[in-house]
Design an enzyme around this catalytic site. Sequence first.
Site, PDB file in Angstrom:
ATOM      1  N   ALA A 154       4.395   1.682   1.340  1.00  0.00           N
ATOM      2  CA  ALA A 154       4.918   0.651   0.441  1.00  0.00           C
ATOM      3  C   ALA A 154       5.503  -0.505   1.236  1.00  0.00           C
ATOM      4  CB  ALA A 154       5.967   1.250  -0.490  1.00  0.00           C
ATOM      5  N   TYR A 155       6.289  -0.174   2.242  1.00  0.00           N
ATOM      6  CA  TYR A 155       6.897  -1.205   3.082  1.00  0.00           C
ATOM      7  C   TYR A 155       5.817  -2.012   3.800  1.00  0.00           C
ATOM      8  CZ  TYR A 155       9.905  -3.396   6.574  1.00  0.00           C
ATOM      9  OH  TYR A 155      10.553  -4.310   7.378  1.00  0.00           O
ATOM     10  N   ALA A 156       4.852  -1.323   4.407  1.00  0.00           N
ATOM     11  CA  ALA A 156       3.793  -2.013   5.136  1.00  0.00           C
ATOM     12  C   ALA A 156       2.992  -2.922   4.214  1.00  0.00           C
ATOM     13  CB  ALA A 156       2.875  -0.995   5.817  1.00  0.00           C
ATOM     14  N   SER A 158       3.970  -4.265   1.367  1.00  0.00           N
ATOM     15  CA  SER A 158       4.776  -5.394   0.916  1.00  0.00           C
ATOM     16  C   SER A 158       4.883  -6.464   1.995  1.00  0.00           C
ATOM     17  CB  SER A 158       6.174  -4.918   0.506  1.00  0.00           C
ATOM     18  OG  SER A 158       6.939  -4.482   1.616  1.00  0.00           O
TER      19      SER A 158
END
Length: 248
Positions: A154-156, A158
């Site tokens: 999710a972080y990557a 985003s």
Amino acid sequence: MNQIDLNGQVAVITGGASGFGLACAKRFIASGAKVSLWDRDAEALKVAVGLLGDAAASQTVDITDCDGLAAAHAAVEKEVGPVSILLNSAGIAGKNAPLDEYGLDEWRRVIEINLNGTFYVNRVVIPSMKARNYGRIVNISSVAGKEGNPNAAAYAASKSGVLGLVKALGKEVAKYDIAVNAITPAVANTAILKEVTKEFIEYMLSRIPRGRFLEVDELANMVAWLVSKENSFTTASVFDLSGGRTTY
């Protein structure tokens, strides 16, 4: 410290109460700018403004609240001055988990803050910058937006989305003398590390050829030039702060 001229400039810094945002606020003020710190943590904002002095103001706002962002922007323009600089530093790490075990609500939370929030903040400042034919914007992405990190999809995703947004927006507004760029920092010892596991931190640190964390002042040094008038040509670009992890 190299002298960067930001005299007469007004900067909005999201996530400004701590970490990268606060470090950049200090550097901007030292360079002659006034700053408005935007953060959802009202108590942390009070402390930060107390540290920075008269050149700093604040707005308690969540970057996913579009109405709140519009009100904050209007208040800054009225009380501090025309916003000529935006540093979008607000963001979260989210939880660590394999993609097939990643909670849907957590995925949506990370994307909403890191990617959609970046869009919302840029959207609210762009019209006044276009009207004045000037602006400097830096959106903080991450080395994860280039390479990805396991158990942090999710972080990557985003942060990769932020890079695409910067490249598109930078092209859109280039004719208005608005520079829109991104930076891709490696891991730094900031509050965001509280969200991830010790094993994940060790993994990220092992990937950095410099063999250490990024210092927040090192990031501020790069950003200070990017938001200055001297950055008069480069836009829609990505600047690396990965300690050698990514060389593209």
